[in-house]
Write a protein that holds these residues in place. Structure first.
Motif, PDB file in Angstrom:
ATOM      1  N   MET A   1       1.168  -1.079  -0.229  1.00  0.00           N
ATOM      2  CA  MET A   1       0.144   0.114  -0.317  1.00  0.00           C
ATOM      3  C   MET A   1       0.990   1.460  -0.005  1.00  0.00           C
ATOM      4  SD  MET A   1      -3.068   1.503   2.468  1.00  0.00           S
ATOM      5  CE  MET A   1      -4.035  -0.679   2.628  1.00  0.00           C
ATOM      6  N   SER A   2       0.766   1.891  -1.113  1.00  0.00           N
ATOM      7  CA  SER A   2       1.572   3.603  -1.067  1.00  0.00           C
ATOM      8  C   SER A   2       0.591   4.266   0.479  1.00  0.00           C
ATOM      9  CB  SER A   2       0.802   4.554  -2.304  1.00  0.00           C
ATOM     10  OG  SER A   2      -0.590   5.061  -2.030  1.00  0.00           O
ATOM     11  N   ARG A   3       2.284   5.235   0.550  1.00  0.00           N
ATOM     12  CA  ARG A   3       2.454   6.119   1.698  1.00  0.00           C
ATOM     13  C   ARG A   3       0.901   6.909   1.951  1.00  0.00           C
ATOM     14  NH1 ARG A   3       7.948   9.073   2.188  1.00  0.00           N
ATOM     15  NH2 ARG A   3       6.797   9.521   4.055  1.00  0.00           N
ATOM     16  N   ILE A   4       0.685   7.068   0.338  1.00  0.00           N
ATOM     17  CA  ILE A   4      -0.391   7.981   0.235  1.00  0.00           C
ATOM     18  C   ILE A   4      -1.902   7.285   0.866  1.00  0.00           C
ATOM     19  CG2 ILE A   4      -1.770   9.469  -1.139  1.00  0.00           C
ATOM     20  CD1 ILE A   4       0.337  10.785  -2.864  1.00  0.00           C
ATOM     21  N   SER A   5      -1.922   6.298  -0.229  1.00  0.00           N
ATOM     22  CA  SER A   5      -3.191   5.166   0.196  1.00  0.00           C
ATOM     23  C   SER A   5      -3.275   5.490   1.965  1.00  0.00           C
ATOM     24  CB  SER A   5      -3.222   3.958  -0.176  1.00  0.00           C
ATOM     25  OG  SER A   5      -3.307   4.324  -1.891  1.00  0.00           O
ATOM     26  N   GLU A   6      -2.098   4.906   2.955  1.00  0.00           N
ATOM     27  CA  GLU A   6      -2.022   3.993   3.468  1.00  0.00           C
ATOM     28  C   GLU A   6      -2.659   6.082   5.207  1.00  0.00           C
ATOM     29  OE1 GLU A   6      -1.934   2.265   7.129  1.00  0.00           O
ATOM     30  OE2 GLU A   6      -1.926   1.627   5.326  1.00  0.00           O
ATOM     31  N   HIS A   7      -1.845   6.900   4.392  1.00  0.00           N
ATOM     32  CA  HIS A   7      -2.621   8.670   5.251  1.00  0.00           C
ATOM     33  C   HIS A   7      -3.909   8.554   4.845  1.00  0.00           C
ATOM     34  CE1 HIS A   7      -1.869  12.481   6.481  1.00  0.00           C
ATOM     35  NE2 HIS A   7      -2.450  12.210   5.419  1.00  0.00           N
ATOM     36  N   ASN A   8      -4.245   8.257   4.567  1.00  0.00           N
ATOM     37  CA  ASN A   8      -5.942   8.490   3.419  1.00  0.00           C
ATOM     38  C   ASN A   8      -6.683   7.676   4.004  1.00  0.00           C
ATOM     39  OD1 ASN A   8      -5.769  10.459   1.673  1.00  0.00           O
ATOM     40  ND2 ASN A   8      -5.963   9.403   0.303  1.00  0.00           N
ATOM     41  N   ARG A   9      -6.612   6.209   4.541  1.00  0.00           N
ATOM     42  CA  ARG A   9      -7.269   5.391   4.949  1.00  0.00           C
ATOM     43  C   ARG A   9      -6.808   6.314   6.865  1.00  0.00           C
ATOM     44  NH1 ARG A   9      -8.180   0.169   4.032  1.00  0.00           N
ATOM     45  NH2 ARG A   9      -8.252  -0.623   6.057  1.00  0.00           N
ATOM     46  N   GLU A  10      -5.678   5.714   7.209  1.00  0.00           N
ATOM     47  CA  GLU A  10      -6.252   6.471   8.222  1.00  0.00           C
ATOM     48  C   GLU A  10      -6.659   8.005   8.484  1.00  0.00           C
ATOM     49  OE1 GLU A  10      -1.870   7.316   9.479  1.00  0.00           O
ATOM     50  OE2 GLU A  10      -0.636   5.161   9.509  1.00  0.00           O
ATOM     51  N   LEU A  11      -6.669   9.057   7.767  1.00  0.00           N
ATOM     52  CA  LEU A  11      -7.694   9.713   8.231  1.00  0.00           C
ATOM     53  C   LEU A  11      -9.362   9.486   8.081  1.00  0.00           C
ATOM     54  CD1 LEU A  11      -6.192  13.120   5.605  1.00  0.00           C
ATOM     55  CD2 LEU A  11      -6.452  12.731   8.000  1.00  0.00           C
ATOM     56  N   ILE A  12      -9.605   8.607   7.144  1.00  0.00           N
ATOM     57  CA  ILE A  12     -10.632   8.384   7.508  1.00  0.00           C
ATOM     58  C   ILE A  12     -11.439   7.258   8.438  1.00  0.00           C
ATOM     59  CG2 ILE A  12     -12.296   6.415   6.238  1.00  0.00           C
ATOM     60  CD1 ILE A  12     -10.866   7.171   3.401  1.00  0.00           C
ATOM     61  N   ILE A  13     -10.768   6.613   8.877  1.00  0.00           N
ATOM     62  CA  ILE A  13     -10.538   5.953   9.963  1.00  0.00           C
ATOM     63  C   ILE A  13     -10.960   6.528  11.546  1.00  0.00           C
ATOM     64  CG2 ILE A  13      -9.414   4.736  11.968  1.00  0.00           C
ATOM     65  CD1 ILE A  13      -8.284   2.600   9.100  1.00  0.00           C
ATOM     66  N   GLN A  14     -10.052   7.703  11.192  1.00  0.00           N
ATOM     67  CA  GLN A  14     -10.107   8.747  12.513  1.00  0.00           C
ATOM     68  C   GLN A  14     -10.933   9.381  12.907  1.00  0.00           C
ATOM     69  OE1 GLN A  14      -8.092   9.819  15.360  1.00  0.00           O
ATOM     70  NE2 GLN A  14      -9.435  11.071  15.912  1.00  0.00           N
ATOM     71  N   ALA A  15     -11.296   9.916  11.591  1.00  0.00           N
ATOM     72  CA  ALA A  15     -12.897  10.687  11.209  1.00  0.00           C
ATOM     73  C   ALA A  15     -13.887   9.963  11.710  1.00  0.00           C
ATOM     74  CB  ALA A  15     -12.714  11.311   9.831  1.00  0.00           C
ATOM     75  N   ALA A  16     -14.283   8.708  11.483  1.00  0.00           N
ATOM     76  CA  ALA A  16     -14.666   7.342  11.528  1.00  0.00           C
ATOM     77  C   ALA A  16     -15.520   7.513  12.404  1.00  0.00           C
ATOM     78  CB  ALA A  16     -14.986   6.278  10.620  1.00  0.00           C
ATOM     79  N   SER A  17     -13.844   7.313  13.307  1.00  0.00           N
ATOM     80  CA  SER A  17     -14.073   7.024  15.097  1.00  0.00           C
ATOM     81  C   SER A  17     -14.809   8.038  15.426  1.00  0.00           C
ATOM     82  CB  SER A  17     -12.475   6.919  15.038  1.00  0.00           C
ATOM     83  OG  SER A  17     -11.485   5.807  14.838  1.00  0.00           O
ATOM     84  N   GLU A  18     -14.542   9.538  15.200  1.00  0.00           N
ATOM     85  CA  GLU A  18     -15.327  10.898  15.779  1.00  0.00           C
ATOM     86  C   GLU A  18     -16.506  10.940  15.699  1.00  0.00           C
ATOM     87  OE1 GLU A  18     -12.727  14.769  14.749  1.00  0.00           O
ATOM     88  OE2 GLU A  18     -11.359  13.386  15.382  1.00  0.00           O
ATOM     89  N   ILE A  19     -16.742  10.672  14.640  1.00  0.00           N
ATOM     90  CA  ILE A  19     -18.152  10.673  14.210  1.00  0.00           C
ATOM     91  C   ILE A  19     -19.042   9.236  14.311  1.00  0.00           C
ATOM     92  CG2 ILE A  19     -19.968  10.128  12.286  1.00  0.00           C
ATOM     93  CD1 ILE A  19     -18.222  12.956  12.457  1.00  0.00           C
ATOM     94  N   PHE A  20     -18.683   8.010  14.559  1.00  0.00           N
ATOM     95  CA  PHE A  20     -19.535   7.431  15.150  1.00  0.00           C
ATOM     96  C   PHE A  20     -19.684   7.268  16.726  1.00  0.00           C
ATOM     97  CE2 PHE A  20     -17.762   4.167  11.461  1.00  0.00           C
ATOM     98  CZ  PHE A  20     -19.082   3.909  10.707  1.00  0.00           C
ATOM     99  N   ALA A  21     -18.715   7.946  17.260  1.00  0.00           N
ATOM    100  CA  ALA A  21     -18.627   8.108  18.830  1.00  0.00           C
ATOM    101  C   ALA A  21     -19.984   8.593  19.349  1.00  0.00           C
ATOM    102  CB  ALA A  21     -17.215   8.178  19.287  1.00  0.00           C
ATOM    103  N   ASP A  22     -19.204   9.978  18.366  1.00  0.00           N
ATOM    104  CA  ASP A  22     -20.410  11.069  18.153  1.00  0.00           C
ATOM    105  C   ASP A  22     -22.629  10.779  18.173  1.00  0.00           C
ATOM    106  OD1 ASP A  22     -18.839  12.737  19.593  1.00  0.00           O
ATOM    107  OD2 ASP A  22     -18.749  14.201  17.855  1.00  0.00           O
ATOM    108  N   GLN A  23     -22.471   9.868  16.510  1.00  0.00           N
ATOM    109  CA  GLN A  23     -23.501   9.657  16.206  1.00  0.00           C
ATOM    110  C   GLN A  23     -24.259   8.376  16.501  1.00  0.00           C
ATOM    111  OE1 GLN A  23     -24.040  11.566  12.862  1.00  0.00           O
ATOM    112  NE2 GLN A  23     -22.731  13.261  13.572  1.00  0.00           N
ATOM    113  N   GLY A  24     -22.982   7.187  16.742  1.00  0.00           N
ATOM    114  CA  GLY A  24     -23.446   5.418  16.924  1.00  0.00           C
ATOM    115  C   GLY A  24     -23.532   5.367  15.508  1.00  0.00           C
ATOM    116  N   TYR A  25     -23.998   4.258  15.571  1.00  0.00           N
ATOM    117  CA  TYR A  25     -23.346   3.585  13.677  1.00  0.00           C
ATOM    118  C   TYR A  25     -24.713   3.945  13.249  1.00  0.00           C
ATOM    119  CZ  TYR A  25     -23.251  -0.299  10.350  1.00  0.00           C
ATOM    120  OH  TYR A  25     -22.950  -1.167   8.931  1.00  0.00           O
TER     121      TYR A  25
END
Length: 203
Positions: free
Chosen positions: A1-25
């Motif tokens: 996996m490229s560094r850009i892809s890995e970086h994007n995945r980490e950004l998405i997981i972090q953002a998803a963690s915050e939204i899922f925590a605030d709003q639920g699944y």
């Protein structure tokens, strides 16, 4: 996996963690995660295919370090060392993965309806190993006869509270965010209480 892809995945997981925590699944929308991550909505589906897969990745982002935190139970026979290392590692998980920890806690409180079976099995295997190790220490008279499962419940609750109940901690301490010294103090104090409470002597 490229560094850009890995970086994007980490950004998405972090953002998803915050939204899922605030709003639920159920209430979480992919478009909200994309906006929080600063990426186009199609990128979310490109990397994760579905909301369910993304949710699983968020859960795994905290489960993996939680399982890794229990490694001392497999490697060291001294209860004082193992328990101290475990407590410090669990505090570190709460410090580094606060939003994903809340998502995991919410999942458990709702009966784990979206928790993948293989992850649940890994958790049970780790819990069985840790409980067995504690019972071995008791049998060897290295610690007082406490109930291994309830000891683990106590350790989970007292370490994960720093992520799951951060609002309450912030109000009590008057700090918007805990410092590294605060987390160190939490680990040291909890270790002291647990070791004394279980009759464990430092090696």
């Amino acid at each position: 996996m490229s560094r850009i892809s890995e970086h994007n995945r980490e950004l998405i997981i972090q953002a998803a963690s915050e939204i899922f925590a605030d709003q639920g699944y159920a209430a979480t929308k992919i478009i909200d995660i994309a906006k929080r991550a600063g990426l186009p909505k199609p990128n979310i589906y490109y990397y994760f295919k579905s909301k369910e897969n993304l949710y699983r990745s968020v859960i795994e982002s905290v489960i993996d370090p939680l399982l890794q935190a229990a490694q001392p139970f497999y490697e060291n026979g001294d209860p004082a060392t193992v328990l101290a290392q475990y407590i410090r590692a669990k505090i570190k998980v709460s410090q580094q993965h606060p939003h994903a920890s809340k998502v995991f806690a919410s999942e458990i409180m709702h009966g784990a309806p979206h928790l993948p079976e293989d992850i649940a099995e890994k958790m049970m295997e780790q819990t069985l190993q840790s409980s067995t190790k504690i019972q071995d220490w008791i049998d060897q008279r290295l610690m007082d006869p406490v109930d291994p499962q309830h000891l683990l419940f106590t350790l989970w609750a007292s370490t994960q509270t720093y992520a799951d109940f951060d609002w309450q901690i912030s109000k009590v301490t008057g700090k918007e965010q805990m410092s590294q010294s605060d987390y160190d103090l939490a680990a040291e104090q909890l270790t002291q209480v647990i070791l004394k409470g279980c009759g464990v002597k430092a090696p």
